[in-house]
Design a protein around this motif. Structure first.
Motif, PDB file in Angstrom:
ATOM      1  N   ASP A 122      42.415  66.845   1.561  1.00  0.00           N
ATOM      2  CA  ASP A 122      40.980  67.180   1.607  1.00  0.00           C
ATOM      3  C   ASP A 122      40.727  68.584   1.074  1.00  0.00           C
ATOM      4  OD1 ASP A 122      39.834  64.808   2.568  1.00  0.00           O
ATOM      5  OD2 ASP A 122      40.328  65.309   4.642  1.00  0.00           O
ATOM      6  N   ALA A 123      41.616  69.513   1.418  1.00  0.00           N
ATOM      7  CA  ALA A 123      41.453  70.892   0.941  1.00  0.00           C
ATOM      8  C   ALA A 123      41.559  70.952  -0.582  1.00  0.00           C
ATOM      9  CB  ALA A 123      42.504  71.793   1.592  1.00  0.00           C
ATOM     10  N   ARG A 124      42.508  70.216  -1.136  1.00  0.00           N
ATOM     11  CA  ARG A 124      42.627  70.176  -2.598  1.00  0.00           C
ATOM     12  C   ARG A 124      41.374  69.570  -3.221  1.00  0.00           C
ATOM     13  NH1 ARG A 124      47.995  68.839  -1.116  1.00  0.00           N
ATOM     14  NH2 ARG A 124      47.581  66.601  -1.252  1.00  0.00           N
ATOM     15  N   ARG A 125      40.858  68.529  -2.600  1.00  0.00           N
ATOM     16  CA  ARG A 125      39.657  67.887  -3.137  1.00  0.00           C
ATOM     17  C   ARG A 125      38.485  68.852  -3.144  1.00  0.00           C
ATOM     18  NH1 ARG A 125      37.444  62.333  -0.472  1.00  0.00           N
ATOM     19  NH2 ARG A 125      39.324  61.499  -1.466  1.00  0.00           N
ATOM     20  N   ARG A 126      38.324  69.612  -2.075  1.00  0.00           N
ATOM     21  CA  ARG A 126      37.221  70.585  -2.013  1.00  0.00           C
ATOM     22  C   ARG A 126      37.372  71.679  -3.067  1.00  0.00           C
ATOM     23  NH1 ARG A 126      38.099  69.858   3.587  1.00  0.00           N
ATOM     24  NH2 ARG A 126      39.357  71.778   3.663  1.00  0.00           N
ATOM     25  N   ALA A 127      38.617  72.004  -3.377  1.00  0.00           N
ATOM     26  CA  ALA A 127      38.880  73.049  -4.369  1.00  0.00           C
ATOM     27  C   ALA A 127      38.871  72.507  -5.793  1.00  0.00           C
ATOM     28  CB  ALA A 127      40.232  73.706  -4.077  1.00  0.00           C
ATOM     29  N   LEU A 168      40.977  70.287  -6.984  1.00  0.00           N
ATOM     30  CA  LEU A 168      42.347  70.104  -7.435  1.00  0.00           C
ATOM     31  C   LEU A 168      42.844  68.710  -7.061  1.00  0.00           C
ATOM     32  CD1 LEU A 168      43.789  73.520  -6.204  1.00  0.00           C
ATOM     33  CD2 LEU A 168      43.010  72.958  -8.515  1.00  0.00           C
ATOM     34  N   SER A 169      43.831  68.225  -7.784  1.00  0.00           N
ATOM     35  CA  SER A 169      44.405  66.923  -7.472  1.00  0.00           C
ATOM     36  C   SER A 169      45.861  66.872  -7.917  1.00  0.00           C
ATOM     37  CB  SER A 169      43.629  65.796  -8.171  1.00  0.00           C
ATOM     38  OG  SER A 169      44.272  64.545  -7.967  1.00  0.00           O
ATOM     39  N   LEU A 170      46.684  66.224  -7.107  1.00  0.00           N
ATOM     40  CA  LEU A 170      48.085  66.014  -7.465  1.00  0.00           C
ATOM     41  C   LEU A 170      48.283  64.704  -8.220  1.00  0.00           C
ATOM     42  CD1 LEU A 170      49.818  67.171  -4.145  1.00  0.00           C
ATOM     43  CD2 LEU A 170      49.554  68.453  -6.287  1.00  0.00           C
ATOM     44  N   GLY A 171      47.193  63.957  -8.423  1.00  0.00           N
ATOM     45  CA  GLY A 171      47.295  62.696  -9.142  1.00  0.00           C
ATOM     46  C   GLY A 171      46.602  61.572  -8.406  1.00  0.00           C
ATOM     47  N   PRO A 172      46.750  60.353  -8.888  1.00  0.00           N
ATOM     48  CA  PRO A 172      45.990  59.231  -8.342  1.00  0.00           C
ATOM     49  C   PRO A 172      46.352  58.843  -6.914  1.00  0.00           C
ATOM     50  CG  PRO A 172      47.590  58.471  -9.956  1.00  0.00           C
ATOM     51  CD  PRO A 172      47.561  59.958 -10.053  1.00  0.00           C
ATOM     52  N   LEU A 173      47.508  59.247  -6.421  1.00  0.00           N
ATOM     53  CA  LEU A 173      47.864  58.930  -5.033  1.00  0.00           C
ATOM     54  C   LEU A 173      47.622  60.095  -4.088  1.00  0.00           C
ATOM     55  CD1 LEU A 173      51.081  56.715  -5.038  1.00  0.00           C
ATOM     56  CD2 LEU A 173      48.692  56.088  -5.318  1.00  0.00           C
ATOM     57  N   ASP A 174      46.977  61.148  -4.565  1.00  0.00           N
ATOM     58  CA  ASP A 174      46.680  62.289  -3.704  1.00  0.00           C
ATOM     59  C   ASP A 174      45.692  61.853  -2.619  1.00  0.00           C
ATOM     60  OD1 ASP A 174      46.514  64.780  -2.598  1.00  0.00           O
ATOM     61  OD2 ASP A 174      45.792  65.802  -4.402  1.00  0.00           O
ATOM     62  N   GLY A 175      46.148  61.825  -1.371  1.00  0.00           N
ATOM     63  CA  GLY A 175      45.311  61.387  -0.260  1.00  0.00           C
ATOM     64  C   GLY A 175      45.385  59.906   0.038  1.00  0.00           C
ATOM     65  N   ALA A 176      46.138  59.146  -0.743  1.00  0.00           N
ATOM     66  CA  ALA A 176      46.295  57.712  -0.463  1.00  0.00           C
ATOM     67  C   ALA A 176      47.117  57.537   0.812  1.00  0.00           C
ATOM     68  CB  ALA A 176      46.981  57.014  -1.625  1.00  0.00           C
ATOM     69  N   ILE A 177      46.702  56.610   1.658  1.00  0.00           N
ATOM     70  CA  ILE A 177      47.404  56.356   2.915  1.00  0.00           C
ATOM     71  C   ILE A 177      48.472  55.302   2.662  1.00  0.00           C
ATOM     72  CG2 ILE A 177      47.151  55.555   5.295  1.00  0.00           C
ATOM     73  CD1 ILE A 177      44.343  56.801   5.232  1.00  0.00           C
ATOM     74  N   VAL A 178      49.725  55.714   2.836  1.00  0.00           N
ATOM     75  CA  VAL A 178      50.876  54.907   2.421  1.00  0.00           C
ATOM     76  C   VAL A 178      51.799  54.665   3.612  1.00  0.00           C
ATOM     77  CG1 VAL A 178      52.894  54.818   0.903  1.00  0.00           C
ATOM     78  CG2 VAL A 178      50.749  55.839   0.078  1.00  0.00           C
ATOM     79  N   SER A 179      52.258  53.448   3.767  1.00  0.00           N
ATOM     80  CA  SER A 179      53.269  53.121   4.764  1.00  0.00           C
ATOM     81  C   SER A 179      54.593  52.850   4.058  1.00  0.00           C
ATOM     82  CB  SER A 179      52.856  51.902   5.594  1.00  0.00           C
ATOM     83  OG  SER A 179      52.763  50.752   4.783  1.00  0.00           O
ATOM     84  N   ILE A 180      55.687  53.040   4.788  1.00  0.00           N
ATOM     85  CA  ILE A 180      57.008  52.815   4.201  1.00  0.00           C
ATOM     86  C   ILE A 180      57.795  51.853   5.087  1.00  0.00           C
ATOM     87  CG2 ILE A 180      57.112  55.016   2.995  1.00  0.00           C
ATOM     88  CD1 ILE A 180      58.864  56.075   5.292  1.00  0.00           C
TER      89      ILE A 180
END
Length: 436
Positions: free
Chosen positions: A41-46, A48-60
């Protein structure tokens, strides 16, 4: 705008509300997920983005290493194993891409079945009907995406363990060519056949996750035109005993593809399937390699293992080395033969599973009944997917809309044609979704 933290909290509240009977997740990373969501969220407000999975909720899946934790692989036999000293490669790459790792999902013990039962931690009910099996071995993965407790789930596929739960729960599941995605830090079932793949709501999300895990630059999938697409249908044993509902959904999908301009032909691979069956008549490659992987505790911890899993693995531990080595050599030749056989078509198309999800209760209630049904059910569930692993192909299951229970349409392509398959799948997905 809804924040990633808000979205996460909604999911965490849902999981907390059913904690006493939680079967989809074996561990939830509440605090770690919150920290990752806040950072996204902080990157989004600024801006900025690390790519298409930035903030995606992922299970393993429960067989991936997480630093500081013991990896159980859906078993209780490994509880005294030392904790992992580092994250699995795919987990590390997902974190670096900004993914919010929400938790570990349930699975068949040691990933050895396509049905999805787990007597140690409970069997997650199918997302479409909790009284039915989730499919395996990535059982919790398929349910988590379908029910919305993760946006992307990471599983493994040795004989169909990504595509089967995707098909039976009504989501997309992608199996890449083996070893395209690093296996480091994942408890193996069969090093020769294992592959790591994503489950998600869309082909595009699967493509993003696959690229990141493979160490590639993620990119938007460019749909491949359906007009003129060369589709092969491998009629024969892969269509025997198909449930009428599954068969009707498949044939309706073929009709749509034909209307879209695809060229559909029967494409015979029966002789190669025969040859692979002859090659593995003594035992499956997966069970032989699993017997070696688990040799140190298969006998000493027999009482802690699911007897249904242990029996199949233990019986293959006596296969002589010359037979196994010859099996691998013949497999290499058959992989080359299949690659040549598939060169005239862009993809093979067939049902992902021959049947829809059966009921859980009859399988759990009586071991004798389970054993009676196991061979038939597990075979009909694994049959259509497992040849893709045996011949080192790439495959994807897409949900067919409008069926009484989830049905998967599987596309299979040649070794190494992963990107092309995703492009074709994106077009087929659009066609299926747009059809009224």
């Amino acid at each position: 705008m809804t924040t990633i933290r808000d979205k996460l909290e909604t999911i965490l509240a849902r999981l907390a509300g059913r904690a006493a009977d939680e079967r989809v997740f074996l561990r939830v990373y509440d605090d770690g997920a919150r920290i990752a969501a806040d950072a996204a969220d902080a990157r989004r407000r600024a801006g900025l983005s690390l790519g298409p999975l930035d903030g995606a909720i992922v299970s393993i899946k429960d067989l991936f290493d997480v630093a500081g934790e013991t990896t159980l692989a859906g078993s209780i036999a490994l509880r005294d194993a030392p904790p992992a000293d580092r994250d699995a490669t795919v987990v590390r790459r997902l974190r670096q891409a900004g993914a919010v790792i929400i938790g570990r999902t349930n699975m068949v013990e040691f990933a050895f079945s396509g049905i999805g039962l787990n007597p140690h931690y409970g069997t997650p009910g199918n997302a479409a009907d909790p009284s039915r099996i989730p499919g395996g071995s990535s059982s919790g993965a398929g349910v988590s995406v379908a029910e919305g407790t993760s946006e992307i789930a990471i599983g493994t596929d040795t004989g169909g363990s990504v595509r089967i739960p995707a098909a039976l729960n009504g989501v997309v599941g992608f199996k890449p060519t083996a070893h395209r995605v690093p296996l480091e830090g994942a408890v193996p079932l069969s090093p020769s056949l294992d592959s790591v793949g994503p489950l998600a709501r869309s082909v595009q999300d699967c493509a993003f996750a696959d690229a990141i895990m493979a160490g590639e630059e993620p990119r938007v999938v460019k749909p491949f035109p359906l007009a003129g697409l060369r589709i092969g249908v491998p009629r024969g044993r892969l269509f025997a005993q198909t449930e009428p509902m599954v068969d009707e959904a498949f044939e309706a999908s073929l009709t749509l593809l034909s209307r879209a301009g695809a060229r559909i032909v029967d494409h015979d691979i029966e002789d190669l399937l025969d040859a692979m069956a002859d090659t593995t008549v003594t035992a499956s490659i997966a069970s032989i390699e699993a017997a070696e992987v688990h040799a140190d505790w298969l006998e000493t911890k027999a009482a802690e293992l699911d007897p249904r899993v242990r029996w199949w693995i233990a019986r293959s531990g006596t296969v002589p080395a010359p037979i196994y080595i010859r099996m691998l050599r013949r497999r290499r030749a058959l992989i080359a033969a299949m690659d040549e056989r598939l060169s005239p078509v862009d993809v093979l198309v067939l049902p992902a599973t021959a049947i829809s999800a059966p009921l859980i209760a009859p399988l759990e209630a009586d071991d004798k009944l389970y054993n009676k049904l196991y061979n038939k059910m597990d075979w009909l569930i694994l049959r259509n997917t497992m040849f893709g692993n045996q011949f080192d192909l790439t495959g994807i299951s897409l949900p067919i809309p409008g069926t009484e229970r989830p049905v998967g349409l599987m596309l299979v392509a040649r070794h190494g044609h992963d990107r092309r398959l995703l492009e074709i799948a994106a077009s087929v997905e659009t066609m299926l979704v747009q059809e009224p």
